[in-house]
Write a protein that holds these residues in place. Structure first.
Motif, PDB file in Angstrom:
ATOM      1  N   LEU A  43      21.530  38.545  92.787  1.00  0.00           N
ATOM      2  CA  LEU A  43      21.697  37.410  93.459  1.00  0.00           C
ATOM      3  C   LEU A  43      22.995  36.574  93.146  1.00  0.00           C
ATOM      4  N   VAL A  44      23.325  35.757  94.023  1.00  0.00           N
ATOM      5  CA  VAL A  44      24.719  34.890  93.664  1.00  0.00           C
ATOM      6  C   VAL A  44      24.159  33.491  94.130  1.00  0.00           C
ATOM      7  N   HIS A  45      24.392  32.573  93.316  1.00  0.00           N
ATOM      8  CA  HIS A  45      24.084  30.952  93.310  1.00  0.00           C
ATOM      9  C   HIS A  45      25.023  30.648  94.305  1.00  0.00           C
TER      10      HIS A  45
ATOM     11  N   ASP B   1      34.775  34.119  84.576  1.00  0.00           N
ATOM     12  CA  ASP B   1      33.656  34.386  85.353  1.00  0.00           C
ATOM     13  C   ASP B   1      32.396  34.938  84.305  1.00  0.00           C
ATOM     14  N   VAL B   2      31.369  34.339  84.429  1.00  0.00           N
ATOM     15  CA  VAL B   2      30.271  34.976  83.711  1.00  0.00           C
ATOM     16  C   VAL B   2      29.953  36.477  84.185  1.00  0.00           C
ATOM     17  N   LYS B   3      29.841  37.466  83.362  1.00  0.00           N
ATOM     18  CA  LYS B   3      29.172  38.538  83.884  1.00  0.00           C
ATOM     19  C   LYS B   3      28.237  39.128  83.222  1.00  0.00           C
ATOM     20  N   VAL B   4      27.198  39.564  83.913  1.00  0.00           N
ATOM     21  CA  VAL B   4      26.049  39.900  83.549  1.00  0.00           C
ATOM     22  C   VAL B   4      26.023  41.512  83.909  1.00  0.00           C
ATOM     23  N   THR B   5      25.821  42.584  83.072  1.00  0.00           N
ATOM     24  CA  THR B   5      25.701  43.933  83.385  1.00  0.00           C
ATOM     25  C   THR B   5      24.403  44.552  82.975  1.00  0.00           C
ATOM     26  N   GLN B   6      23.925  45.531  83.769  1.00  0.00           N
ATOM     27  CA  GLN B   6      22.643  46.335  83.392  1.00  0.00           C
ATOM     28  C   GLN B   6      23.018  47.654  83.370  1.00  0.00           C
ATOM     29  N   SER B   7      22.234  48.326  82.434  1.00  0.00           N
ATOM     30  CA  SER B   7      22.621  49.711  82.010  1.00  0.00           C
ATOM     31  C   SER B   7      22.796  50.698  83.193  1.00  0.00           C
ATOM     32  N   SER B   8      21.905  50.516  83.967  1.00  0.00           N
ATOM     33  CA  SER B   8      21.990  51.491  85.166  1.00  0.00           C
ATOM     34  C   SER B   8      21.862  50.875  86.491  1.00  0.00           C
ATOM     35  N   ARG B   9      22.484  51.466  87.475  1.00  0.00           N
ATOM     36  CA  ARG B   9      22.114  50.908  89.037  1.00  0.00           C
ATOM     37  C   ARG B   9      20.882  51.457  89.549  1.00  0.00           C
ATOM     38  N   GLN B 102      21.390  30.104  87.690  1.00  0.00           N
ATOM     39  CA  GLN B 102      21.060  31.271  86.750  1.00  0.00           C
ATOM     40  C   GLN B 102      22.285  32.593  87.428  1.00  0.00           C
ATOM     41  N   TYR B 103      22.765  33.267  86.463  1.00  0.00           N
ATOM     42  CA  TYR B 103      23.856  34.430  86.676  1.00  0.00           C
ATOM     43  C   TYR B 103      22.897  35.566  86.726  1.00  0.00           C
ATOM     44  N   PHE B 104      23.200  36.579  87.621  1.00  0.00           N
ATOM     45  CA  PHE B 104      22.398  37.633  87.975  1.00  0.00           C
ATOM     46  C   PHE B 104      23.231  38.991  87.609  1.00  0.00           C
ATOM     47  N   GLY B 105      22.650  39.993  87.022  1.00  0.00           N
ATOM     48  CA  GLY B 105      23.178  41.414  86.813  1.00  0.00           C
ATOM     49  C   GLY B 105      23.011  41.940  88.404  1.00  0.00           C
TER      50      GLY B 105
END
Lengths: 110, 113
Positions: A43-45, B1-9, B102-105
């Motif tokens: 999601l993007v704010h 820019d904020v970056k949120v990463t997740q280990s696997s797609r 909130q910033y999402f991965g």
């Protein structure tokens, strides 16, 4: 527990038209936020409106908030194909937790 | 820019396996969240954390646990995966100074067979 409920669940419009989606919630809030999600992505704010605000603009986005009716609307003007996405409202009541609605799926027809 | 990463797609696991989903943010955010997203149900909060080694249950914590040993990393653990945990898992972070965006991965689509 589901706080926000978006309406409609799905919306299809022609490119260039305006898109309006609505969100209703149940309890008092500190702020309400709108997010966009492209298919299969995070999601993007988009925009945040505080409980003491009634209207807010950001580019082609206009958000209104009516705390007496516990409702908000998101207007996207002059829609583009790139606006095709799901849109979620989220309410923040306490402890910086957000409660999300089920979303509106917007399709822009070129 | 904020970056949120997740280990696997994408991840495919068998019933009963222990599953680790990792999330890392690079903006020194204090608060981190794990959600699952299912069609027709929107996003539901599983667990969140306000600080290192702190965790709070969300709306649907059953079957999950979390770990936050470092500020930038928040792990979601499925102790014994079940088919009803097949879902999209989203991690998010936010700072703690009163701005609640909130910033999402990008999400992890987990399939449990």
């Amino acid at each position: 527990s589901q706080q926000g409920e978006e309406d409609p669940q799905a919306l299809s419009i022609q490119e260039g038209e305006n898109a309006t989606m609505n969100c209703s919630y149940k309890t008092s809030i500190n702020n309400l936020q709108w997010y966009r999600q492209n298919s299969g992505r995070g999601l993007v704010h988009l925009i945040l409106i505080r409980s003491n605000e009634r209207e807010k603009h950001s580019g082609r986005l206009r958000v209104t908030l009516d705390t007496s009716k516990k409702s908000s609307s998101l207007l996207i003007t002059a829609s583009r194909a790139a606006d095709t996405a799901s849109y979620f409202c989220a309410t923040e009541s306490l402890n910086e937790k957000l409660t999300f609605g089920t979303g509106t799926r917007l399709t822009i027809i070129p | 820019d904020v970056k949120v990463t997740q280990s696997s797609r994408y991840l495919v696991k068998r019933t009963g396996e222990k599953v680790f989903l990792e999330c890392v943010q690079d903006m020194d955010h204090e608060n981190m969240f794990w959600y699952r997203q299912d069609p027709g149900l929107g996003l539901r909060l599983i667990y969140f954390s306000y600080d290192v080694k702190m965790k709070e249950k969300g709306d649907i914590p059953e079957g999950y646990s979390v770990s936050r040993e470092k500020k930038e990393r928040f792990s979601l653990i499925l102790e014994s995966a079940s088919t009803n945990q097949t879902s999209m898992y989203l991690c998010a972070s936010t700072n703690g100074d009163g701005i609640y965006e909130q910033y999402f991965g990008p999400g992890t689509r987990l399939t449990v067979t």
